[in-house]
Each structure stands twice: as C-alpha cells, then as structure tokens.
Design a protein around this motif. Structure first.
Motif: not given
Length: 249
Positions: A75-77, A124-128, A132-133, A167-170
């Motif tokens: 799972g990614l996280a 996908f990473l942008h949306n997730e 969270i942000a 992590l960079r996006m977060l």
C-alpha cells in the motif's frame, strides 16, 4: 527571465528569444511571473513550458489536527487515523502491453506506454497528496531514504509507488494550504509500542520480523498492526518536533 502573456502566446523580455504560442490546460494562478524560460520534454517528445509564479503565501493554520504517515509498498501509505492509501501499481499493470511493444520493437509504442503510466501515477499522487494537505493542519512522515532504496532489490516497487514524488508533493502542498510538513526519524517506529512507548521483547525484529504484520506488546498487552503502529509513532514524533519549535517546511 522576465516574461508575460499576450493573448495565447508568451513573450520574453529579450529580443533574441521569440514569442511562443502555448496551450493552457488550466488558468494560471494570480501573481507575477518570475521565470518562464524553462522548457522540458517528455518521453513522447512533447514540449512543455515551466512557469514560476510568485503567489501570496497562505496563512498558517493552527496546529489542531495532525496525521502521521508510514509509507509502504503493498500500500502506498498507512495513516495514523487508520485510513490506507492503496498502491495501484501502474507499472506492473502496464508490463504486459510494454512486453508486447518491446518484442515487436515498436519504439513509439514503448514511449507511449511509459508516458501514459507516468501520467497516471502523477495524477494519482497529486490527488492523494492534495486530500491530505487540505484535511490536516500538520503532516508528519518518516524520513525514509527513497533514493537509497531505489538502488536495492526493492527499486522496481519503490519507483512504481512513487515515494519521492509523493513526499515532494506533500511538502509543497502543505505550504500552499497553510499546513505544516515535518519529516521525523522513523527508526524503531515499527518496533515501539504506540500505546505505552516501550520497546517490548515481543516486537518484530530484524529480517526475520519483516513478515510479521501484527504483534502484541508484551509490556502492556496492546495489539498492533505493524504499519498502523508505525504511523502512530511517526505522528507522536512529529508533534514533539513541532512543539519543540524545530523549523519545518
């Protein structure tokens, strides 16, 4: 380099550089263009103009609601609030189509599959990361060495999961939405009991313990999911870092 938009084109201050017609996929945010001279090309040969815009800083939100994040491969996280982000495995899903194209020596098709996979992963990473942000006032993650793991036998899984990009996006989206982002030492986060804080004898240890997904603390009797326990410990360490006033993003 200074630049400005004139209609559907961008014009640079220097005469030696001409104007370029660009397609805007979305409106640019309000703000002064600081740099617009960086061009990039994707694997399919498409060109993109990267524009740096100076925007107003978002007001920092109170540190009310935080989240701890433990990264994974299956799972990614796993989040400290028990939610999980599944890892779609975009590259593994595209392997069959990629293999067909490689056997047929279709270079354009190979590039297209790689580009499509990369776009799906980034979307996908942008949306997730955006979810969270927006949802949390501060975000704590373990200081996992994604670049180092990408040099090991886990490289394929780590790169497919997109840890570094996530992590960079977060980090930058937290700043954009007035949240805090902090990376903490993840050492022993899977072995420390998130209920009593002890390192019990019953904890999973070493290579032999990697397959243990659930365990019970021999000190306090608390039952733990390995990844969720790590996320809770990361949350606690993140809170301690922020309370101590250590500068974070």
């Amino acid at each position: 380099m200074q630049a400005k938009f004139t209609g559907k084109a961008i014009r640079f201050a220097l005469r030696v550089i001409p104007s370029f017609r660009v397609f805007n996929s979305r409106p640019l945010p309000e703000g002064k263009i600081k740099d617009g001279a960086c061009f990039s090309q994707d694997s399919r040969g498409n060109w993109f103009l990267n524009i740096v815009i100076e925007v107003a800083k978002s007001p920092v939100r109170p540190l009310d609601l935080g989240i701890g994040i433990d990264l994974g491969l299956k799972g990614l996280a796993v989040l400290s609030d028990t939610n999980r982000i599944l890892a779609p495995g975009f590259h593994s899903k595209a392997e069959a189509a990629l293999a067909v194209a490689q056997r047929a020596h279709k270079r354009r098709r190979i590039k297209a599959v790689h580009a499509y996979t990369a776009r799906r992963r980034l979307d996908f990473l942008h949306n997730e990361s955006l979810k969270i942000a927006r949802a949390f006032d501060w975000i704590a993650v373990g200081n996992v060495n994604a670049a180092g793991l990408a040099q090991t036998s886990l490289a394929k899984s780590v790169l497919d999961a997109g840890w570094s990009s996530f992590l960079r996006m977060l980090a930058y989206k937290a700043v954009r939405h007035g949240a805090r982002y902090v990376e903490v030492n993840e050492r022993f986060t899977t072995q420390t009991c998130s209920d009593c804080g002890a390192l019990p004898d019953s904890r999973p240890r070493g290579i032999a313990g990697l397959g243990i997904r659930e365990w019970i603390c021999s000190d306090c009797g608390a039952a733990h999911d390995r990844d969720l326990n790590a996320a809770k410990n990361i949350l606690r360490r993140g809170r301690a870092t922020l309370v101590a006033g250590i500068p974070v993003l």
